[in-house]
Design a protein around this motif. Structure first.
Motif, PDB file in Angstrom:
ATOM      1  N   ALA A   1       0.895  -1.015   0.055  1.00 48.18           N
ATOM      2  CA  ALA A   1       0.131   0.158  -0.041  1.00 48.18           C
ATOM      3  C   ALA A   1       0.919   1.160   0.029  1.00 48.18           C
ATOM      4  O   ALA A   1       0.624   2.160  -0.441  1.00 48.18           O
ATOM      5  CB  ALA A   1      -0.975  -0.061   1.221  1.00 48.18           C
ATOM      6  N   ILE A   2       1.969   1.200   0.698  1.00 45.59           N
ATOM      7  CA  ILE A   2       2.840   2.402   0.730  1.00 45.59           C
ATOM      8  C   ILE A   2       3.545   2.751  -0.590  1.00 45.59           C
ATOM      9  O   ILE A   2       3.730   3.798  -1.115  1.00 45.59           O
ATOM     10  CB  ILE A   2       4.136   2.042   1.800  1.00 45.59           C
ATOM     11  CG1 ILE A   2       3.553   2.031   2.954  1.00 45.59           C
ATOM     12  CG2 ILE A   2       5.048   3.201   1.694  1.00 45.59           C
ATOM     13  CD1 ILE A   2       4.685   1.760   4.332  1.00 45.59           C
ATOM     14  N   VAL A   3       3.868   1.587  -1.362  1.00 42.01           N
ATOM     15  CA  VAL A   3       4.607   1.776  -2.559  1.00 42.01           C
ATOM     16  C   VAL A   3       3.666   2.369  -3.605  1.00 42.01           C
ATOM     17  O   VAL A   3       3.614   3.039  -4.736  1.00 42.01           O
ATOM     18  CB  VAL A   3       5.235   0.573  -3.126  1.00 42.01           C
ATOM     19  CG1 VAL A   3       4.320  -0.637  -3.663  1.00 42.01           C
ATOM     20  CG2 VAL A   3       6.324   0.881  -4.066  1.00 42.01           C
ATOM     21  N   LEU A   4       2.111   1.774  -3.517  1.00 40.16           N
ATOM     22  CA  LEU A   4       1.415   2.189  -4.234  1.00 40.16           C
ATOM     23  C   LEU A   4       1.074   3.819  -4.167  1.00 40.16           C
ATOM     24  O   LEU A   4       0.771   4.361  -5.029  1.00 40.16           O
ATOM     25  CB  LEU A   4       0.031   1.423  -4.031  1.00 40.16           C
ATOM     26  CG  LEU A   4      -1.308   1.891  -4.868  1.00 40.16           C
ATOM     27  CD1 LEU A   4      -1.041   1.753  -6.541  1.00 40.16           C
ATOM     28  CD2 LEU A   4      -2.349   1.138  -4.413  1.00 40.16           C
ATOM     29  N   ILE A   5       0.909   4.140  -2.921  1.00 36.89           N
ATOM     30  CA  ILE A   5       0.890   5.755  -2.621  1.00 36.89           C
ATOM     31  C   ILE A   5       1.953   6.171  -3.378  1.00 36.89           C
ATOM     32  O   ILE A   5       1.905   7.666  -3.928  1.00 36.89           O
ATOM     33  CB  ILE A   5       0.677   5.916  -1.386  1.00 36.89           C
ATOM     34  CG1 ILE A   5      -0.696   5.360  -0.709  1.00 36.89           C
ATOM     35  CG2 ILE A   5       0.841   7.454  -1.070  1.00 36.89           C
ATOM     36  CD1 ILE A   5      -0.613   5.277   0.785  1.00 36.89           C
TER      37      ILE A   5
END
Length: 349
Positions: free
Chosen positions: A171-175
């Motif tokens: 989720a962090i890398v998607l953001i």
């Protein structure tokens, strides 16, 4: 201990996906090898060249090892080997994903003429994320009691359930991907607005298309991984994302670099005003738009037949942000200079 039929069916899916991911890499490798030889191997050594080759051949070797493990030829029923392979697969996924993101951002920043400080900051975000994930993977390997590898003696394949809340890392890398893609879109729209009197060049169109495709691949990589780690956290299908989405992301990113290199290598005309020489220096200023020039001695509008745009000589020259000395030399070229000669000046030949 007998293996449940459901577990075996899920394991078969995992094996099939691993073969499919490796086949995708090999197919695209041989398909784009002529482009790689022409535009990567023959180019001077640079950061982009090193990152491209490391990502390309690192993925080929890494995914081949993954495929061999899926056949059961490597583990030999050893828990210790499976623990090391689990760490290896995590490092492969992190290095594969972050290196291709770093490479794509590097090229986009060069073409869009994003300030060096901002470009360094954007790439630093990926580097920090990648280092953080590597440290976390190593910490979990050494300090957290590993989950048992289920049915290892019966199947010869390493599998353990996914730790809870692992999906947060994706989720962090998607953001982060969304944030950087938004910056690229903003810069593209600003360049198009600044040069609205002239149609966008082929370089800008290519970058816009391939950047969108890469972002779609990055979103697919993150979302599919989150789904696998949550929905399939307790069965072998949780591993299929490593075998398919990471190779897919690398293929899309590698094609973006090859397409830009191929476009930058062709002879440019006055219509493009794309300085491939600067683009291929990676972080140098690149001018990618029509430059409107004027003569101080002209007293009426003339039309340049090669550009199909009127040039009003009663106005001062309109300078583009960051215009370098090469563009100035082009502006003061004689009016009767032939198109092919001007193209040679632009391309530095």
């Amino acid at each position: 201990m007998s293996v449940p039929p459901v577990f075996l069916s899920h394991l078969l899916i995992r094996k099939s996906v691993a073969f499919a991911g490796n086949t995708l890499l090999l197919y695209d490798y041989f398909l784009t090898l002529p482009l790689e030889v022409s535009y990567i191997w023959k180019s001077p050594w640079s950061l982009v060249k090193v990152l491209f080759l490391v990502n390309r051949y690192g993925n080929l070797v890494g995914q081949t090892v993954v495929m061999l493990e899926e056949t059961g030829f490597l583990s030999h029923g050893l828990q210790q080997f499976c623990g090391a392979f689990q760490l290896y697969s995590a490092i492969l996924a992190i290095l594969s994903g972050e290196s291709i993101r770093f490479l794509v951002v590097l090229r986009a920043c060069a073409i869009l003429r994003i300030k060096r400080s901002i470009a360094v900051l954007l790439n630093a975000l990926y580097v920090i994320y990648g280092i953080g994930m590597l440290v976390m993977a190593n910490y979990l390997k050494k300090n957290i009691h590993p989950l048992p590898f289920m049915y290892l003696n019966e199947t010869g394949i390493c599998y353990s359930p996914i730790p809870p809340n692992s999906w947060i890392t994706m989720a962090i890398v998607l953001i982060l991907d969304t944030f950087i893609f938004s910056i690229v879109c903003f810069r593209l729209s600003k360049m198009l607005w600044d040069s609205r009197r002239a149609p966008p060049s082929q370089l800008i169109r290519l970058l816009a298309r391939d950047a969108l495709l890469f972002y779609i691949a990055a979103v697919f990589n993150a979302v599919f991984t989150i789904v696998c780690w949550t929905v399939y956290s307790q069965d072998p299908r949780s591993f299929i994302q490593d075998s398919v989405t990471n190779p897919f992301l690398s293929v899309v990113g590698q094609r973006l670099v090859l397409n830009l290199r191929r476009l930058g290598a062709r002879p440019y005309s006055i219509q493009d005003f794309s300085f491939s020489r600067d683009v291929n220096r990676h972080m140098s200023v690149t001018v990618d738009r029509q430059v409107w020039c004027q003569s101080d001695h002209a007293d009426k509008e003339t039309t340049n037949p090669t550009m199909n745009h009127p040039v009003d000589h009663n106005y001062e020259t309109e300078w583009v942000d960051g215009l370098d000395e090469e563009a100035y030399e082009l502006c003061v070229l004689p009016q009767d200079l032939h198109l092919e000669n001007a193209g040679q000046v632009v391309d530095g030949t």
